[in-house]
Write a protein that holds these residues in place. Structure first.
Motif, PDB file in Angstrom:
ATOM      1  N   PHE A   1      39.163   6.596  38.228  1.00 13.23           N
ATOM      2  CA  PHE A   1      39.341   6.959  39.700  1.00 13.23           C
ATOM      3  C   PHE A   1      38.550   8.334  40.027  1.00 13.23           C
ATOM      4  CE2 PHE A   1      42.000   8.357  43.313  1.00 13.23           C
ATOM      5  CZ  PHE A   1      42.087   7.368  43.800  1.00 13.23           C
ATOM      6  N   ALA A   2      38.034   8.401  40.967  1.00 12.70           N
ATOM      7  CA  ALA A   2      37.301   9.508  41.841  1.00 12.70           C
ATOM      8  C   ALA A   2      36.525  10.227  40.575  1.00 12.70           C
ATOM      9  CB  ALA A   2      38.421  10.229  42.435  1.00 12.70           C
ATOM     10  N   GLU A   3      36.602  11.622  40.548  1.00 10.18           N
ATOM     11  CA  GLU A   3      35.832  12.269  39.602  1.00 10.18           C
ATOM     12  C   GLU A   3      35.800  11.860  38.150  1.00 10.18           C
ATOM     13  OE1 GLU A   3      33.994  14.052  41.525  1.00 10.18           O
ATOM     14  OE2 GLU A   3      32.975  15.066  39.882  1.00 10.18           O
ATOM     15  N   GLU A   4      36.897  11.334  37.778  1.00 12.27           N
ATOM     16  CA  GLU A   4      37.066  10.913  36.477  1.00 12.27           C
ATOM     17  C   GLU A   4      35.869   9.890  35.978  1.00 12.27           C
ATOM     18  OE1 GLU A   4      41.946  11.329  35.482  1.00 12.27           O
ATOM     19  OE2 GLU A   4      40.767   9.527  35.332  1.00 12.27           O
ATOM     20  N   MET A   5      35.496   9.103  37.050  1.00 11.94           N
ATOM     21  CA  MET A   5      34.287   8.168  36.785  1.00 11.94           C
ATOM     22  C   MET A   5      33.206   8.996  36.391  1.00 11.94           C
ATOM     23  SD  MET A   5      32.119   6.511  39.515  1.00 11.94           S
ATOM     24  CE  MET A   5      30.793   5.152  39.216  1.00 11.94           C
ATOM     25  N   ASN A   6      32.762  10.071  37.184  1.00  7.16           N
ATOM     26  CA  ASN A   6      31.483  10.886  36.868  1.00  7.16           C
ATOM     27  C   ASN A   6      31.442  11.503  35.511  1.00  7.16           C
ATOM     28  OD1 ASN A   6      30.411  10.250  39.493  1.00  7.16           O
ATOM     29  ND2 ASN A   6      31.721  11.914  40.592  1.00  7.16           N
ATOM     30  N   LYS A   7      32.644  12.169  35.207  1.00  5.39           N
ATOM     31  CA  LYS A   7      32.770  12.858  34.081  1.00  5.39           C
ATOM     32  C   LYS A   7      32.722  11.721  32.785  1.00  5.39           C
ATOM     33  CE  LYS A   7      34.695  17.007  35.350  1.00  5.39           C
ATOM     34  NZ  LYS A   7      34.432  18.155  35.049  1.00  5.39           N
ATOM     35  N   ALA A   8      32.920  10.406  33.029  1.00  2.00           N
ATOM     36  CA  ALA A   8      33.095   9.688  31.982  1.00  2.00           C
ATOM     37  C   ALA A   8      31.827   8.840  31.789  1.00  2.00           C
ATOM     38  CB  ALA A   8      34.176   8.633  32.032  1.00  2.00           C
ATOM     39  N   ARG A   9      30.968   9.164  32.675  1.00  2.00           N
ATOM     40  CA  ARG A   9      29.703   8.298  32.570  1.00  2.00           C
ATOM     41  C   ARG A   9      28.957   8.193  31.431  1.00  2.00           C
ATOM     42  NH1 ARG A   9      26.965   5.281  36.698  1.00  2.00           N
ATOM     43  NH2 ARG A   9      27.779   5.636  38.802  1.00  2.00           N
ATOM     44  N   HIS A  10      28.634   9.167  30.881  1.00  2.00           N
ATOM     45  CA  HIS A  10      27.796   9.314  29.690  1.00  2.00           C
ATOM     46  C   HIS A  10      28.449   8.707  28.695  1.00  2.00           C
ATOM     47  CE1 HIS A  10      25.893  12.056  26.362  1.00  2.00           C
ATOM     48  NE2 HIS A  10      24.953  11.279  26.627  1.00  2.00           N
ATOM     49  N   MET A  11      29.857   9.027  28.426  1.00  6.07           N
ATOM     50  CA  MET A  11      30.586   8.017  27.048  1.00  6.07           C
ATOM     51  C   MET A  11      30.720   6.601  27.676  1.00  6.07           C
ATOM     52  SD  MET A  11      31.929   9.568  24.545  1.00  6.07           S
ATOM     53  CE  MET A  11      33.171   8.327  24.320  1.00  6.07           C
ATOM     54  N   ALA A  12      30.555   6.255  28.772  1.00  9.97           N
ATOM     55  CA  ALA A  12      30.526   4.891  29.364  1.00  9.97           C
ATOM     56  C   ALA A  12      29.082   4.164  28.880  1.00  9.97           C
ATOM     57  CB  ALA A  12      30.971   4.554  30.599  1.00  9.97           C
ATOM     58  N   ALA A  13      28.152   4.957  29.093  1.00 16.72           N
ATOM     59  CA  ALA A  13      26.860   4.448  28.803  1.00 16.72           C
ATOM     60  C   ALA A  13      26.549   4.283  27.311  1.00 16.72           C
ATOM     61  CB  ALA A  13      25.632   5.395  29.343  1.00 16.72           C
ATOM     62  N   LEU A  14      27.036   5.259  26.697  1.00 21.89           N
ATOM     63  CA  LEU A  14      27.037   5.374  25.157  1.00 21.89           C
ATOM     64  C   LEU A  14      27.739   4.242  24.373  1.00 21.89           C
ATOM     65  CD1 LEU A  14      27.593   9.076  24.145  1.00 21.89           C
ATOM     66  CD2 LEU A  14      25.285   8.031  24.341  1.00 21.89           C
ATOM     67  N   GLN A  15      28.729   3.930  24.971  1.00 26.08           N
ATOM     68  CA  GLN A  15      29.654   2.885  24.266  1.00 26.08           C
ATOM     69  C   GLN A  15      29.087   1.547  24.649  1.00 26.08           C
ATOM     70  OE1 GLN A  15      32.799   2.608  22.533  1.00 26.08           O
ATOM     71  NE2 GLN A  15      31.724   1.121  22.006  1.00 26.08           N
ATOM     72  N   ALA A  16      28.491   1.342  26.051  1.00 27.46           N
ATOM     73  CA  ALA A  16      27.816   0.212  26.381  1.00 27.46           C
ATOM     74  C   ALA A  16      26.624  -0.173  25.481  1.00 27.46           C
ATOM     75  CB  ALA A  16      27.315   0.431  27.966  1.00 27.46           C
ATOM     76  N   ARG A  17      25.687   0.971  25.267  1.00 30.88           N
ATOM     77  CA  ARG A  17      24.776   0.522  24.237  1.00 30.88           C
ATOM     78  C   ARG A  17      25.115   0.327  22.894  1.00 30.88           C
ATOM     79  NH1 ARG A  17      22.483   5.166  27.220  1.00 30.88           N
ATOM     80  NH2 ARG A  17      20.481   4.490  28.294  1.00 30.88           N
ATOM     81  N   ALA A  18      26.229   1.063  22.224  1.00 31.67           N
ATOM     82  CA  ALA A  18      26.817   0.540  21.149  1.00 31.67           C
ATOM     83  C   ALA A  18      27.296  -0.969  20.986  1.00 31.67           C
ATOM     84  CB  ALA A  18      27.576   1.452  20.791  1.00 31.67           C
TER      85      ALA A  18
ATOM     86  N   LEU B   1      49.024   8.668  38.024  1.00 28.37           N
ATOM     87  CA  LEU B   1      47.570   8.838  38.550  1.00 28.37           C
ATOM     88  C   LEU B   1      47.425   9.506  39.727  1.00 28.37           C
ATOM     89  CD1 LEU B   1      45.406   6.051  36.753  1.00 28.37           C
ATOM     90  CD2 LEU B   1      46.106   8.231  35.853  1.00 28.37           C
ATOM     91  N   LEU B   2      48.092   8.630  40.754  1.00 24.71           N
ATOM     92  CA  LEU B   2      47.980   9.204  42.151  1.00 24.71           C
ATOM     93  C   LEU B   2      48.546  10.526  42.259  1.00 24.71           C
ATOM     94  CD1 LEU B   2      47.647   8.486  45.059  1.00 24.71           C
ATOM     95  CD2 LEU B   2      49.947   7.635  45.320  1.00 24.71           C
ATOM     96  N   GLN B   3      49.612  10.981  41.763  1.00 27.02           N
ATOM     97  CA  GLN B   3      50.411  12.226  41.572  1.00 27.02           C
ATOM     98  C   GLN B   3      49.366  13.275  41.100  1.00 27.02           C
ATOM     99  OE1 GLN B   3      53.193  13.022  42.882  1.00 27.02           O
ATOM    100  NE2 GLN B   3      53.635  15.167  42.246  1.00 27.02           N
ATOM    101  N   GLN B   4      48.640  12.936  40.199  1.00 30.87           N
ATOM    102  CA  GLN B   4      47.576  13.984  39.460  1.00 30.87           C
ATOM    103  C   GLN B   4      46.504  14.087  40.866  1.00 30.87           C
ATOM    104  OE1 GLN B   4      46.232  12.505  35.771  1.00 30.87           O
ATOM    105  NE2 GLN B   4      48.311  12.406  35.226  1.00 30.87           N
ATOM    106  N   PHE B   5      45.960  12.842  41.256  1.00 32.29           N
ATOM    107  CA  PHE B   5      44.970  13.140  42.273  1.00 32.29           C
ATOM    108  C   PHE B   5      45.597  13.839  43.636  1.00 32.29           C
ATOM    109  CE2 PHE B   5      42.222  11.339  45.889  1.00 32.29           C
ATOM    110  CZ  PHE B   5      40.983  11.773  45.152  1.00 32.29           C
ATOM    111  N   LEU B   6      46.688  13.644  44.019  1.00 33.74           N
ATOM    112  CA  LEU B   6      47.152  14.368  45.167  1.00 33.74           C
ATOM    113  C   LEU B   6      47.091  16.017  44.790  1.00 33.74           C
ATOM    114  CD1 LEU B   6      50.052  12.244  46.575  1.00 33.74           C
ATOM    115  CD2 LEU B   6      47.692  12.327  47.348  1.00 33.74           C
ATOM    116  N   ARG B   7      47.548  16.035  43.628  1.00 30.77           N
ATOM    117  CA  ARG B   7      47.693  17.439  43.013  1.00 30.77           C
ATOM    118  C   ARG B   7      46.528  18.377  43.311  1.00 30.77           C
ATOM    119  NH1 ARG B   7      50.629  17.420  37.544  1.00 30.77           N
ATOM    120  NH2 ARG B   7      52.369  17.407  38.566  1.00 30.77           N
ATOM    121  N   LEU B   8      45.242  17.717  43.158  1.00 33.12           N
ATOM    122  CA  LEU B   8      43.928  18.356  43.352  1.00 33.12           C
ATOM    123  C   LEU B   8      44.088  19.151  44.460  1.00 33.12           C
ATOM    124  CD1 LEU B   8      41.090  15.793  42.237  1.00 33.12           C
ATOM    125  CD2 LEU B   8      41.719  17.999  41.443  1.00 33.12           C
TER     126      LEU B   8
END
Lengths: 290, 83
Positions: free
Chosen positions: A47-64, A159-166
């Protein structure tokens, strides 16, 4: 190996402004697996910013996974990343529909070598909120699939609570945060969107996330699998009580479950972009272990 | 459990300080003094403290003074654990 980047036209039922989803496709490298692909994998981002932070790991795993003989599709959901639409246009169901469409595309695309690609196992690989979307999509898919969960929440509510907390934290840095949470909840309950950290959160998306639960889809086939991964930097880490409880539910529903705790940072939320190489190795091994 | 030490471990990990927290004392200022501590990091800190200590933070409990120093944050966690 370079992934293929393309735009997937969205389902006709959706509005014309939101008609393209950005996708990266990693074709299966079949040299290692004797000429045929071993399976299909759809990555469902968090969700939201977590997607951007995780993009690199997702690409590495997809390649593997591609190197291990899996065809992997990474898709930006409506209003996220390079897909069309604004975040504020997204509802929970529109994201579930995107996931379903990704599943259909993976099944249909012709450049996956295999005796019969309709028989290849389909893995729904979710990170955080992506796990909740995977479960709902599988329920609507009506065909067997396996699940690969990275740091799955047992429910969407925290997760919603954490996002609202931002928003609370943003106002805290600016001076005054009292009552912000209550006022946002009120806004959403009245059917108005709220803006949080640059994301416009629609009431429909908030309520969908809040109600989402990681309950196993009913009636799995005899061989359906769940591989559950959590990360920790502690030496003595174990599964939390809520994870243990959720895993038991999946086992009771007939799934073959592997649970793993891997050493590494919470890369979807750390300040710097960080990698967890141990997670990549363990994930590829678990998926590959028929 | 040494609460102060655990809090510092979480701060170091969440903010990717790579061990810089080893020099921190109770009086070390946090909010406004550490550039890594933006609103997203504040949220991650709260969430991680909840998960690691098994406590629940009521969001209207939080204000700037909670994150003022290492000492104020430790005291906040201690008070939550006591309830």
């Amino acid at each position: 190996m370079q992934p293929e980047a393309f735009f997937l036209p969205a389902l006709a039922a959706q509005t014309s402004q939101s008609d393209q989803r950005f996708c990266l496709f990693y074709p299966a490298d079949c040299a290692a697996s004797g000429g045929a692909a071993r399976g299909l994998v759809l990555y469902i981002h968090p969700f939201a910013e977590e997607m951007n932070k995780a993009r690199h790991m997702a690409a590495l795993q997809a390649r593997a996974l591609a190197r291990a003989g899996y065809a992997v599709l990474q898709m930006d959901l409506l209003g996220c990343g390079d897909s069309s639409g604004d975040f504020g246009d997204a509802s929970w169901q529109s994201w579930v529909s995107d996931v379903l469409q990704g599943c259909h595309w993976l099944r249909k695309q012709s450049n996956t070598p295999g005796a019969d690609s309709a028989q290849l196992p389909l893995w729904l690989w979710g990170l955080r909120a992506g796990c909740l979307l995977a479960v709902e999509a599988a329920r609507q898919l009506g065909a067997p699939c396996n699940f690969l969960f990275w740091q799955p929440p047992a429910a969407g509510r925290p997760l919603l609570q954490q996002f609202l907390r931002l928003k609370v934290a943003g106002d805290l840095l600016g001076g005054q945060a009292k009552g912000v949470m209550e006022s946002m909840r009120q806004h959403l309950a009245n059917g108005s969107p709220v803006e949080i950290a640059g994301y416009l959160l629609s009431p429909g998306l908030a309520s969908g996330l809040e109600q989402a639960a990681l309950a196993p889809p009913a009636g799995p086939g005899p061989t359906q699998r769940l591989e559950w991964f959590e990360l920790s930097t502690r030496e003595d880490a174990g599964l939390s009580p809520i994870s243990t409880k959720t895993i038991t539910q999946w086992q009771q529903a007939g799934y073959r479950v592997g649970s793993h705790i891997v050493h590494g940072p919470a890369f979807w939320q750390t300040t710097e972009i960080e990698d967890a190489p141990a997670l990549i190795t363990a994930t590829t091994a678990a998926v590959n272990n028929d | 459990m040494n609460i102060s030490q655990e809090v510092l471990r979480v701060v170091d990990e969440v903010l990717s300080l790579n061990g810089r927290s080893a020099t921190f004392t109770r009086d070390t200022p946090l909010l406004g003094a550490i550039p890594e501590l933006d609103s997203m990091a504040v949220v991650t800190l709260i969430t991680t403290l909840e998960e690691q200590f098994g406590l629940v933070v009521d969001d209207d409990d939080i204000d700037g003074s909670t994150f003022a120093t290492v000492g104020s944050l430790t005291d906040f966690v201690s008070s939550k654990l006591a309830t």
